[in-house]
Design an enzyme around this catalytic site. Structure first.
Site, PDB file in Angstrom:
ATOM      1  N   ASP A  50       2.700  -0.098  11.935  1.00  8.59           N
ATOM      2  CA  ASP A  50       2.649  -1.427  12.556  1.00  8.59           C
ATOM      3  C   ASP A  50       3.909  -2.263  12.354  1.00  8.59           C
ATOM      4  O   ASP A  50       3.855  -3.492  12.389  1.00  8.59           O
ATOM      5  CB  ASP A  50       1.439  -2.206  12.023  1.00  8.59           C
ATOM      6  CG  ASP A  50       1.506  -2.435  10.515  1.00  8.59           C
ATOM      7  OD1 ASP A  50       2.356  -1.822   9.843  1.00  8.59           O
ATOM      8  OD2 ASP A  50       0.685  -3.240  10.012  1.00  8.59           O
ATOM      9  N   THR A  55       4.243   2.785   5.898  1.00  5.36           N
ATOM     10  CA  THR A  55       2.857   2.335   5.990  1.00  5.36           C
ATOM     11  C   THR A  55       2.106   3.235   6.948  1.00  5.36           C
ATOM     12  O   THR A  55       2.631   3.587   8.015  1.00  5.36           O
ATOM     13  CB  THR A  55       2.760   0.871   6.475  1.00  5.36           C
ATOM     14  OG1 THR A  55       1.408   0.589   6.863  1.00  5.36           O
ATOM     15  CG2 THR A  55       3.665   0.589   7.656  1.00  5.36           C
ATOM     16  N   ARG A  89      -6.049  -2.623  10.057  1.00  2.86           N
ATOM     17  CA  ARG A  89      -6.574  -3.990  10.080  1.00  2.86           C
ATOM     18  C   ARG A  89      -6.144  -4.736  11.331  1.00  2.86           C
ATOM     19  O   ARG A  89      -6.948  -5.360  12.008  1.00  2.86           O
ATOM     20  CB  ARG A  89      -6.100  -4.741   8.828  1.00  2.86           C
ATOM     21  CG  ARG A  89      -6.649  -6.163   8.690  1.00  2.86           C
ATOM     22  CD  ARG A  89      -6.095  -6.812   7.453  1.00  2.86           C
ATOM     23  NE  ARG A  89      -4.640  -6.878   7.506  1.00  2.86           N
ATOM     24  CZ  ARG A  89      -3.860  -7.166   6.460  1.00  2.86           C
ATOM     25  NH1 ARG A  89      -4.404  -7.362   5.277  1.00  2.86           N
ATOM     26  NH2 ARG A  89      -2.552  -7.224   6.590  1.00  2.86           N
ATOM     27  N   ASP A 129      -0.258   2.488   8.789  1.00  2.00           N
ATOM     28  CA  ASP A 129      -0.712   1.760   9.974  1.00  2.00           C
ATOM     29  C   ASP A 129       0.273   1.843  11.146  1.00  2.00           C
ATOM     30  O   ASP A 129      -0.095   1.517  12.274  1.00  2.00           O
ATOM     31  CB  ASP A 129      -0.943   0.289   9.647  1.00  2.00           C
ATOM     32  CG  ASP A 129      -2.176   0.080   8.778  1.00  2.00           C
ATOM     33  OD1 ASP A 129      -3.039   0.979   8.747  1.00  2.00           O
ATOM     34  OD2 ASP A 129      -2.276  -0.971   8.134  1.00  2.00           O
ATOM     35  N   ASP A 140       4.885  -4.532   6.150  1.00  2.17           N
ATOM     36  CA  ASP A 140       5.215  -5.878   6.601  1.00  2.17           C
ATOM     37  C   ASP A 140       5.367  -6.865   5.448  1.00  2.17           C
ATOM     38  O   ASP A 140       6.335  -7.616   5.384  1.00  2.17           O
ATOM     39  CB  ASP A 140       4.126  -6.364   7.564  1.00  2.17           C
ATOM     40  CG  ASP A 140       4.409  -7.754   8.102  1.00  2.17           C
ATOM     41  OD1 ASP A 140       5.145  -7.857   9.095  1.00  2.17           O
ATOM     42  OD2 ASP A 140       3.891  -8.737   7.532  1.00  2.17           O
ATOM     43  N   GLY A 151       0.823  -1.206   0.000  1.00  4.28           N
ATOM     44  CA  GLY A 151       0.000   0.000   0.000  1.00  4.28           C
ATOM     45  C   GLY A 151       0.852   1.250   0.000  1.00  4.28           C
ATOM     46  O   GLY A 151       1.891   1.315   0.662  1.00  4.28           O
ATOM     47  N   ARG A 194       0.654  -5.507  -6.241  1.00  3.49           N
ATOM     48  CA  ARG A 194       0.718  -6.794  -5.563  1.00  3.49           C
ATOM     49  C   ARG A 194       1.298  -7.814  -6.540  1.00  3.49           C
ATOM     50  O   ARG A 194       1.115  -7.690  -7.751  1.00  3.49           O
ATOM     51  CB  ARG A 194      -0.679  -7.244  -5.120  1.00  3.49           C
ATOM     52  CG  ARG A 194      -1.441  -6.207  -4.298  1.00  3.49           C
ATOM     53  CD  ARG A 194      -0.867  -6.008  -2.916  1.00  3.49           C
ATOM     54  NE  ARG A 194      -1.631  -5.033  -2.146  1.00  3.49           N
ATOM     55  CZ  ARG A 194      -1.309  -4.645  -0.919  1.00  3.49           C
ATOM     56  NH1 ARG A 194      -0.238  -5.137  -0.321  1.00  3.49           N
ATOM     57  NH2 ARG A 194      -2.040  -3.753  -0.284  1.00  3.49           N
TER      58      ARG A 194
END
Length: 320
Positions: free
Chosen positions: A129, A125, A171, A127, A103, A11, A72
Site C-alpha cells: 500500500d 509491508t 486494513r 499490504d 507508511d 509490522g 511501536r
C-alpha cells in the site's frame, strides 16, 4: 558520508532481512560503516545500536521477520522523542539512515528529514500500500501464503459442499485480497477500495447453487468487515450457511519468496546509493520492472490510482 544506520519499523514482512543484508553489504562495498539499530524508532531513541559487519548479515536472506526486530514507539511520535533520536544518531556518528518499513515508518523518516537527518526509505509491508511503487517487500510472500491456504480450504469446501469466507489482512488496501482472490479462483472478493453490494453477493451464491455449484470461496480484506460479521449477515439476510477462516498473522511470517529476496536486495542497495550520493527524503520502489527512487512526499499523496482497477474488473468477469 562515512557511516550510515539501518532500522526496520512497523509490522514485519518477509524479505526485511534480505533488505538489511543488502544495505549492510552494499554499504561496506562502497567503503561505508554500517550501524544496526534494533527495535525500530524505539530502539533508536534508547541507543540500541551496534556496528554490523559482513558476517553480521550472513545466513539471513532466507529468514522471515527481521533480525533488527521491530517495535511501536509512542515516544517517537512526540517532538522530544524525535530530538532524542537525532541526538543518538549524532552521538554514534551516523550521518544517514535507511528506514525499512511501511507508511508509518516512512512518516517517521519524514519527521527526521525535517530535523536535518538524511533518510532513504525502503517499502516493506505485506499490504502493498505504498504509493509510488508497484511492489513492496513482503507482498509476494504473503500472497503465496494466502494462496496456499485458499487451495487447502477449497479441498474441504468441495468435500463438504460449503461456502467458505476467508479473511485476509488489508486494513486500507485490498491488493492482498484482490491478487489472492484472483489467483485462488475466489467467487467473490471484497476490498476496502470498492463498496460491495450484499444483494449481488447473495445473487451470485444462489445462482451458483442453482446451476449445481457445490462450493464457493469468498475473500474479504479485514478493512471491509470481519469474516464472522459477513457470515452472520449472509445467514440473517438469505439463510446462507458459511464457514469462516481468519488467516491472521501467518500471512506475515515464513521464508520470503524468490521475488521478495530479489527486490529487497535491489531496494536496499539503491537506498545506500541514494545516501552515498548525498540525497535525502527519498523512497525506493519499482515501476515497470525497474528500480526507481522518488520524493518521499509522493508516498503521502493518497489516491485511488493505487488499486489496479483492470485486475479487479477481471476478477469479477472470471468469477461468473
Amino acid at each position: 558520508m562515512k557511516k550510515i544506520g539501518v532500522l526496520t519499523s512497523g509490522g514485519d514482512a518477509p524479505g526485511m532481512n534480505a533488505a538489511v543484508r543488502a544495505v549492510v553489504r552494499k554499504a561496506i562495498f562502497e567503503g561505508l560503516e554500517v550501524a544496526g539499530i534494533f527495535n525500530g524508532y524505539e530502539g533508536l531513541i534508547h541507543g540500541k545500536i551496534e556496528m554490523l559487519q559482513l558476517g553480521s548479515v550472513g545466513d539471513i536472506i532466507q529468514r522471515g521477520g527481521t533480525m533488527l526486530r521491530s517495535a511501536r514507539s509512542s515516544e517517537f511520535m512526540t517532538e522530544e522523542g524525535r530530538l532524542k533520536a537525532k541526538r543518538q544518531l549524532k552521538s554514534h556518528g551516523i550521518e544517514g539512515l535507511v528506514v525499512i518499513g511501511g507508511d508509518g515508518s516512512f512518516r517517521g523518516a519524514a519527521e527526521l528529514v525535517k530535523l536535518g537527518v538524511p533518510c532513504a526509505c525502503v517499502p516493506a509491508t505485506i499490504d502493498n500500500d505504498i504509493n509510488g511503487t508497484q511492489f513492496t517487500i513482503g507482498f509476494d510472500s504473503a500472497l503465496n501464503t494466502v494462496i496456499d491456504a485458499i487451495d487447502k480450504i477449497r479441498d474441504t469446501a468441495t468435500s463438504h459442499e460449503r461456502t467458505f469466507i476467508i479473511e485476509v489482512m488489508g486494513r486500507d488496501a485490498g491488493d492482498l485480497a484482490l491478487w489472492a482472490g484472483l489467483a485462488g479462483g475466489a467467487e467473490t472478493i471484497l476490498i476496502p477500495e470498492v463498496k460491495f453490494d450484499l444483494n449481488e453477493i447473495i445473487t451470485r451464491l444462489q445462482s451458483g447453487s442453482g446451476r449445481g455449484k457445490k462450493h464457493s470461496i469468498i475473500i474479504v480484506a479485514e478493512g471491509v468487515m470481519s469474516a464472522t460479521a459477513l457470515s452472520e449477515t449472509l445467514k440473517a439476510e438469505a439463510g446462507i450457511e458459511t464457514r469462516v477462516s481468519v488467516l491472521g498473522h501467518i500471512q506475515r511470517g515464513g521464508s520470503p519468496s524468490a521475488k521478495d529476496r530479489v527486490i529487497a536486495s535491489q531496494y536496499g542497495a539503491r537506498a545506500v546509493e541514494v545516501l552515498h550520493e548525498g540525497r535525502s527524503g527519498v523512497a525506493i520502489g519499482m515501476q515497470n520492472h525497474t528500480v526507481v527512487d522518488y520524493d518521499l512526499d509522493v508516498v503521502f499523496k493518497r489516491s485511488e490510482d493505487k488499486l489496479d482497477k483492470e485486475l479487479y474488473k477481471l476478477s469479477k468477469e472470471l468469477s461468473i
